[in-house]
Structure formats: C-alpha cells, structure tokens
Design a protein around this motif. Structure first.
Motif, PDB file in Angstrom:
ATOM      1  N   MET A 166     -31.150  65.106  21.045  1.00 19.39           N
ATOM      2  CA  MET A 166     -31.725  64.955  19.699  1.00 19.39           C
ATOM      3  C   MET A 166     -30.712  64.401  18.699  1.00 19.39           C
ATOM      4  SD  MET A 166     -34.069  68.366  19.599  1.00 19.39           S
ATOM      5  CE  MET A 166     -33.106  69.348  20.729  1.00 19.39           C
ATOM      6  N   ALA A 167     -29.461  64.786  18.853  1.00 19.88           N
ATOM      7  CA  ALA A 167     -28.434  64.331  17.915  1.00 19.88           C
ATOM      8  C   ALA A 167     -27.869  62.962  18.293  1.00 19.88           C
ATOM      9  CB  ALA A 167     -27.303  65.349  17.830  1.00 19.88           C
ATOM     10  N   ASN A 168     -28.095  62.558  19.533  1.00 15.27           N
ATOM     11  CA  ASN A 168     -27.598  61.266  20.026  1.00 15.27           C
ATOM     12  C   ASN A 168     -26.100  61.100  19.830  1.00 15.27           C
ATOM     13  OD1 ASN A 168     -30.128  60.263  20.931  1.00 15.27           O
ATOM     14  ND2 ASN A 168     -30.672  59.880  18.794  1.00 15.27           N
ATOM     15  N   LYS A 169     -25.357  62.135  20.201  1.00 12.86           N
ATOM     16  CA  LYS A 169     -23.900  62.065  20.131  1.00 12.86           C
ATOM     17  C   LYS A 169     -23.329  62.973  21.216  1.00 12.86           C
ATOM     18  CE  LYS A 169     -22.245  63.605  16.241  1.00 12.86           C
ATOM     19  NZ  LYS A 169     -21.947  64.137  14.905  1.00 12.86           N
ATOM     20  N   PRO A 170     -22.059  62.794  21.584  1.00 13.46           N
ATOM     21  CA  PRO A 170     -21.440  63.634  22.608  1.00 13.46           C
ATOM     22  C   PRO A 170     -21.431  65.110  22.188  1.00 13.46           C
ATOM     23  CG  PRO A 170     -20.146  61.655  22.284  1.00 13.46           C
ATOM     24  CD  PRO A 170     -21.180  61.681  21.187  1.00 13.46           C
ATOM     25  N   TRP A 171     -21.656  65.978  23.177  1.00 12.52           N
ATOM     26  CA  TRP A 171     -21.814  67.411  22.930  1.00 12.52           C
ATOM     27  C   TRP A 171     -21.154  68.178  24.068  1.00 12.52           C
ATOM     28  CZ3 TRP A 171     -24.519  67.537  18.441  1.00 12.52           C
ATOM     29  CH2 TRP A 171     -24.914  68.778  17.920  1.00 12.52           C
ATOM     30  N   LEU A 172     -20.659  69.351  23.771  1.00 19.14           N
ATOM     31  CA  LEU A 172     -20.081  70.256  24.766  1.00 19.14           C
ATOM     32  C   LEU A 172     -20.751  71.620  24.654  1.00 19.14           C
ATOM     33  CD1 LEU A 172     -16.278  69.606  24.051  1.00 19.14           C
ATOM     34  CD2 LEU A 172     -17.619  68.625  25.914  1.00 19.14           C
ATOM     35  N   GLY A 173     -20.851  72.325  25.770  1.00 20.65           N
ATOM     36  CA  GLY A 173     -21.347  73.693  25.757  1.00 20.65           C
ATOM     37  C   GLY A 173     -20.471  74.566  26.639  1.00 20.65           C
ATOM     38  N   PHE A 174     -20.022  75.710  26.119  1.00 13.35           N
ATOM     39  CA  PHE A 174     -19.135  76.624  26.840  1.00 13.35           C
ATOM     40  C   PHE A 174     -19.647  78.052  26.755  1.00 13.35           C
ATOM     41  CE2 PHE A 174     -16.286  73.251  25.345  1.00 13.35           C
ATOM     42  CZ  PHE A 174     -15.524  72.974  26.462  1.00 13.35           C
ATOM     43  N   THR A 175     -19.350  78.829  27.782  1.00 10.72           N
ATOM     44  CA  THR A 175     -19.471  80.283  27.708  1.00 10.72           C
ATOM     45  C   THR A 175     -18.123  80.869  28.111  1.00 10.72           C
ATOM     46  OG1 THR A 175     -20.350  80.356  29.971  1.00 10.72           O
ATOM     47  CG2 THR A 175     -21.953  80.413  28.169  1.00 10.72           C
ATOM     48  N   ALA A 176     -17.828  82.054  27.580  1.00 11.59           N
ATOM     49  CA  ALA A 176     -16.558  82.706  27.890  1.00 11.59           C
ATOM     50  C   ALA A 176     -16.727  84.217  27.756  1.00 11.59           C
ATOM     51  CB  ALA A 176     -15.454  82.210  26.962  1.00 11.59           C
ATOM     52  N   THR A 177     -15.888  84.944  28.473  1.00 15.93           N
ATOM     53  CA  THR A 177     -15.898  86.402  28.386  1.00 15.93           C
ATOM     54  C   THR A 177     -14.466  86.926  28.334  1.00 15.93           C
ATOM     55  OG1 THR A 177     -15.920  86.657  30.797  1.00 15.93           O
ATOM     56  CG2 THR A 177     -18.064  86.629  29.686  1.00 15.93           C
ATOM     57  N   GLU A 219     -12.721 100.142  25.015  1.00 17.36           N
ATOM     58  CA  GLU A 219     -12.968  98.802  25.552  1.00 17.36           C
ATOM     59  C   GLU A 219     -14.194  98.180  24.909  1.00 17.36           C
ATOM     60  OE1 GLU A 219     -13.313  98.572  29.776  1.00 17.36           O
ATOM     61  OE2 GLU A 219     -11.157  98.748  30.064  1.00 17.36           O
ATOM     62  N   VAL A 220     -14.036  96.944  24.482  1.00 14.49           N
ATOM     63  CA  VAL A 220     -15.140  96.176  23.926  1.00 14.49           C
ATOM     64  C   VAL A 220     -15.266  94.897  24.737  1.00 14.49           C
ATOM     65  CG1 VAL A 220     -16.021  94.961  21.899  1.00 14.49           C
ATOM     66  CG2 VAL A 220     -14.781  97.117  21.623  1.00 14.49           C
ATOM     67  N   LYS A 221     -16.454  94.688  25.315  1.00 12.55           N
ATOM     68  CA  LYS A 221     -16.709  93.476  26.078  1.00 12.55           C
ATOM     69  C   LYS A 221     -17.180  92.397  25.112  1.00 12.55           C
ATOM     70  CE  LYS A 221     -19.314  91.471  29.809  1.00 12.55           C
ATOM     71  NZ  LYS A 221     -20.580  91.448  30.513  1.00 12.55           N
ATOM     72  N   ILE A 222     -16.633  91.199  25.253  1.00 10.47           N
ATOM     73  CA  ILE A 222     -16.976  90.087  24.373  1.00 10.47           C
ATOM     74  C   ILE A 222     -17.559  88.949  25.207  1.00 10.47           C
ATOM     75  CG2 ILE A 222     -16.082  88.373  22.745  1.00 10.47           C
ATOM     76  CD1 ILE A 222     -13.887  90.410  22.041  1.00 10.47           C
ATOM     77  N   ASP A 223     -18.732  88.471  24.796  1.00  5.04           N
ATOM     78  CA  ASP A 223     -19.405  87.329  25.419  1.00  5.04           C
ATOM     79  C   ASP A 223     -19.543  86.240  24.372  1.00  5.04           C
ATOM     80  OD1 ASP A 223     -20.239  88.317  28.159  1.00  5.04           O
ATOM     81  OD2 ASP A 223     -21.106  89.877  26.888  1.00  5.04           O
ATOM     82  N   ILE A 224     -19.075  85.046  24.703  1.00  4.30           N
ATOM     83  CA  ILE A 224     -19.049  83.930  23.757  1.00  4.30           C
ATOM     84  C   ILE A 224     -19.911  82.798  24.311  1.00  4.30           C
ATOM     85  CG2 ILE A 224     -17.563  82.222  22.628  1.00  4.30           C
ATOM     86  CD1 ILE A 224     -15.241  84.299  23.171  1.00  4.30           C
ATOM     87  N   SER A 225     -20.729  82.230  23.455  1.00  5.19           N
ATOM     88  CA  SER A 225     -21.516  81.053  23.810  1.00  5.19           C
ATOM     89  C   SER A 225     -21.412  80.077  22.652  1.00  5.19           C
ATOM     90  CB  SER A 225     -22.976  81.441  24.054  1.00  5.19           C
ATOM     91  OG  SER A 225     -23.731  80.296  24.393  1.00  5.19           O
ATOM     92  N   ILE A 226     -20.874  78.891  22.926  1.00  5.53           N
ATOM     93  CA  ILE A 226     -20.700  77.919  21.846  1.00  5.53           C
ATOM     94  C   ILE A 226     -21.164  76.525  22.270  1.00  5.53           C
ATOM     95  CG2 ILE A 226     -18.791  79.145  20.760  1.00  5.53           C
ATOM     96  CD1 ILE A 226     -16.924  77.024  21.958  1.00  5.53           C
ATOM     97  N   GLU A 227     -21.594  75.793  21.259  1.00  5.63           N
ATOM     98  CA  GLU A 227     -21.852  74.362  21.407  1.00  5.63           C
ATOM     99  C   GLU A 227     -20.968  73.649  20.396  1.00  5.63           C
ATOM    100  OE1 GLU A 227     -25.922  73.047  21.353  1.00  5.63           O
ATOM    101  OE2 GLU A 227     -26.596  74.864  22.407  1.00  5.63           O
ATOM    102  N   ALA A 228     -20.523  72.463  20.775  1.00 10.73           N
ATOM    103  CA  ALA A 228     -19.660  71.694  19.886  1.00 10.73           C
ATOM    104  C   ALA A 228     -20.071  70.231  19.940  1.00 10.73           C
ATOM    105  CB  ALA A 228     -18.202  71.838  20.288  1.00 10.73           C
ATOM    106  N   MET A 229     -20.067  69.585  18.768  1.00 10.22           N
ATOM    107  CA  MET A 229     -20.448  68.184  18.664  1.00 10.22           C
ATOM    108  C   MET A 229     -19.221  67.330  18.360  1.00 10.22           C
ATOM    109  SD  MET A 229     -22.316  68.493  14.969  1.00 10.22           S
ATOM    110  CE  MET A 229     -22.532  70.269  14.983  1.00 10.22           C
ATOM    111  N   LYS A 230     -19.250  66.115  18.838  1.00 15.22           N
ATOM    112  CA  LYS A 230     -18.125  65.224  18.555  1.00 15.22           C
ATOM    113  C   LYS A 230     -17.979  65.045  17.055  1.00 15.22           C
ATOM    114  CE  LYS A 230     -15.683  61.319  20.165  1.00 15.22           C
ATOM    115  NZ  LYS A 230     -15.820  59.969  20.657  1.00 15.22           N
ATOM    116  N   ALA A 231     -16.742  65.180  16.584  1.00 22.16           N
ATOM    117  CA  ALA A 231     -16.482  65.074  15.153  1.00 22.16           C
ATOM    118  C   ALA A 231     -16.693  63.648  14.681  1.00 22.16           C
ATOM    119  CB  ALA A 231     -15.054  65.521  14.846  1.00 22.16           C
ATOM    120  N   GLU A 232     -17.115  63.533  13.438  1.00 21.50           N
ATOM    121  CA  GLU A 232     -17.347  62.201  12.824  1.00 21.50           C
ATOM    122  C   GLU A 232     -16.021  61.535  12.538  1.00 21.50           C
ATOM    123  OE1 GLU A 232     -20.411  60.837  12.389  1.00 21.50           O
ATOM    124  OE2 GLU A 232     -21.238  62.597  13.356  1.00 21.50           O
TER     125      GLU A 232
END
Length: 191
Positions: free
Chosen positions: A147-158, A178-191
């Motif tokens: 939809m954005a028509n640009k390079p994109w990245l998607g990551f998960t991490a724990t 103990e605290v468990k952390i789950d990360i989900s991110i998307e990143a778009m190519k910077a202008e």
C-alpha cells in the motif's frame, strides 16, 4: 606486459560488485508494539504494552551484523488495561515517570545466527538504569509494502529482564521478578 597490468587492475576493480551502504528505516508507530508479561502471585499472568513509539534502524542487507537499531519512547505510553495499575506503575514504586520519562534501547552489536535470525545486543535504559540485554530477533519480511509502495521491514524479538535490575522490584518475588518481553515492529525506508 608491464603496461597491461594497470589496465587489468582497473578492469578488475570496475567489474567488482559495489557494496551497498546501510539504508535508513524509521519505525511505523502504528504497527510496532512491545508487549510484556509477568506472573501475578501465581494466580495469573498480567500483561502490558507500549505502542506508538519512534525509532530508527540502519539496515545493511549485505552484512546484517553491521546494522543497528535505536528506540526511545515515553513511559507514559504504557497501556495496562486498568487505570489504577497504570497510575501505580507511574509512581516511584515502579517507573518513577516524573523523573525518568523515557525508555530507551540502543543496539551495541548484532550476531547473525541464521538466514533470518540474529541476536541483537544493546543497552536498555529503564527508570534511569542502563543494563545490557540480548534480543532474539527474526526478520519476518523485507520487501515493498503493497500500500505504501516503498521498502519495508518487519521484525519480531523476545527477551527476558529482571525488574529488580531496573529498580522496578516492588512486591518481588511474589509478583515475578522476571518479565518476558515480546516485540513486533515494522519499519519503512526513510525519506
């Protein structure tokens, strides 16, 4: 023959592949979340989430170990699902949000462990305390966003952290350290 050597060297250098420089990406705040969970007195698992935060990734597709990530967000972006819990978390018993307003992560190294996996080491600052953490990370997808028509990245991490390491240890060990952390991110190519 001596005159051909410099020409051969120039031809070889011209044919050598050009190494791509790392590319700048910015986090998509609408599709990036950090979830955390902890045991509550053995009766249940409680959850919280940070969302709507900003960050930057320098992504080197040719040599991912040379990539880096920086994320920083206000403590007050915390969602707990219960106002009284949020209010308590903002006090000096936990985040002390009046004094320590942000959470910050800055990568210090990346160990590539597979085609799409890595261990990202970095400094995590919470409540004015900085400690090293390791994020077990997966590159979910790299490509053009439809939809954005640009390079994109998607990551998960724990990762897992100890609350007491960050002066957040109120009620430990009854409420798990103990605290468990789950990360989900998307990143778009910077202008």
């Amino acid at each position: 023959m001596i005159r051909l050597a410099p020409l051969s060297l120039i031809a070889a250098l011209a044919a050598a592949p050009v190494l791509a420089a790392p590319e700048a990406y910015v986090l998509d705040a609408s599709h990036s979340q950090i979830l955390f969970s902890y045991n509550h007195l053995g009766f249940s698992t409680s959850y919280g989430m940070f969302s709507g935060f900003e960050g930057a990734i320098s992504f080197d597709a040719e040599d991912p170990a040379k990539s880096s990530v920086t994320v920083e967000f206000p403590v007050t972006t915390l969602l707990t699902g219960w106002q009284e819990r949020f209010d308590h978390f903002m006090t000096a018993d936990f985040f002390n949000a009046e004094v320590n307003k942000t959470v910050k992560f800055v990568s210090t190294g990346i160990e590539v462990t597979g085609d799409t996996t890595a261990r990202i080491t970095g400094d995590l600052t919470i409540n004015g305390v900085t400690k090293p953490v390791v994020l077990d990370t997966v590159l979910n997808q790299k490509g053009d966003h439809p939809m954005a028509n640009k390079p994109w990245l998607g990551f998960t991490a724990t990762t897992t952290v100890l609350r007491t390491d960050y002066n957040l240890g109120q009620f430990a060990p009854y409420i798990s350290d103990e605290v468990k952390i789950d990360i989900s991110i998307e990143a778009m190519k910077a202008e």
